[in-house]
Motif scaffolding. Sequence first.
Motif, PDB file in Angstrom:
ATOM      1  N   PRO A   4       8.760   7.152  -5.109  1.00 64.53           N
ATOM      2  CA  PRO A   4       8.600   5.714  -4.513  1.00 64.53           C
ATOM      3  C   PRO A   4       7.332   5.126  -5.355  1.00 64.53           C
ATOM      4  CG  PRO A   4       8.939   7.282  -2.794  1.00 64.53           C
ATOM      5  CD  PRO A   4       8.711   8.320  -4.067  1.00 64.53           C
ATOM      6  N   SER A   5       6.441   5.981  -5.860  1.00 63.02           N
ATOM      7  CA  SER A   5       5.339   5.579  -6.537  1.00 63.02           C
ATOM      8  C   SER A   5       5.817   4.804  -7.965  1.00 63.02           C
ATOM      9  CB  SER A   5       4.218   6.392  -6.829  1.00 63.02           C
ATOM     10  OG  SER A   5       3.541   6.647  -5.344  1.00 63.02           O
ATOM     11  N   SER A   8       7.397   1.534  -7.198  1.00 60.39           N
ATOM     12  CA  SER A   8       6.456   0.461  -7.150  1.00 60.39           C
ATOM     13  C   SER A   8       5.751   0.048  -8.594  1.00 60.39           C
ATOM     14  CB  SER A   8       5.287   0.929  -6.189  1.00 60.39           C
ATOM     15  OG  SER A   8       5.963   1.024  -4.847  1.00 60.39           O
ATOM     16  N   ASP A  11       8.219  -2.152 -10.429  1.00 57.46           N
ATOM     17  CA  ASP A  11       8.158  -3.413  -9.651  1.00 57.46           C
ATOM     18  C   ASP A  11       6.961  -3.977 -10.191  1.00 57.46           C
ATOM     19  OD1 ASP A  11       9.291  -5.483  -7.951  1.00 57.46           O
ATOM     20  OD2 ASP A  11       7.543  -4.893  -6.621  1.00 57.46           O
ATOM     21  N   GLU A  12       5.657  -3.672 -10.185  1.00 59.59           N
ATOM     22  CA  GLU A  12       4.377  -4.249 -10.498  1.00 59.59           C
ATOM     23  C   GLU A  12       4.594  -4.863 -11.991  1.00 59.59           C
ATOM     24  OE1 GLU A  12       1.342  -1.558  -9.654  1.00 59.59           O
ATOM     25  OE2 GLU A  12       2.006  -1.422  -7.633  1.00 59.59           O
TER      26      GLU A  12
END
Length: 64
Positions: A4-5, A8, A11-12
């Motif tokens: 999940p990290s 993220s 995405d960032e």
Amino acid sequence: MEFPSLLSLIDERSAALRDAVAAAAVSNARVPGCPEWDLRDLVSHVGAVQRFWAMMTPRAWSMT
């Protein structure tokens, strides 16, 4: 780093790329880290890599 990290982070970084491309004056601006590439080349490459991994990741998870 947990999955999940990593999502993220992708995405960032993708948002940062979108912002940089949107702020560019021209789409044929050169990419400093890859002087033979312009923004179109970079966006095309990143998009292809992300599409590839978007297809491969579910397959890898289903094999575990």
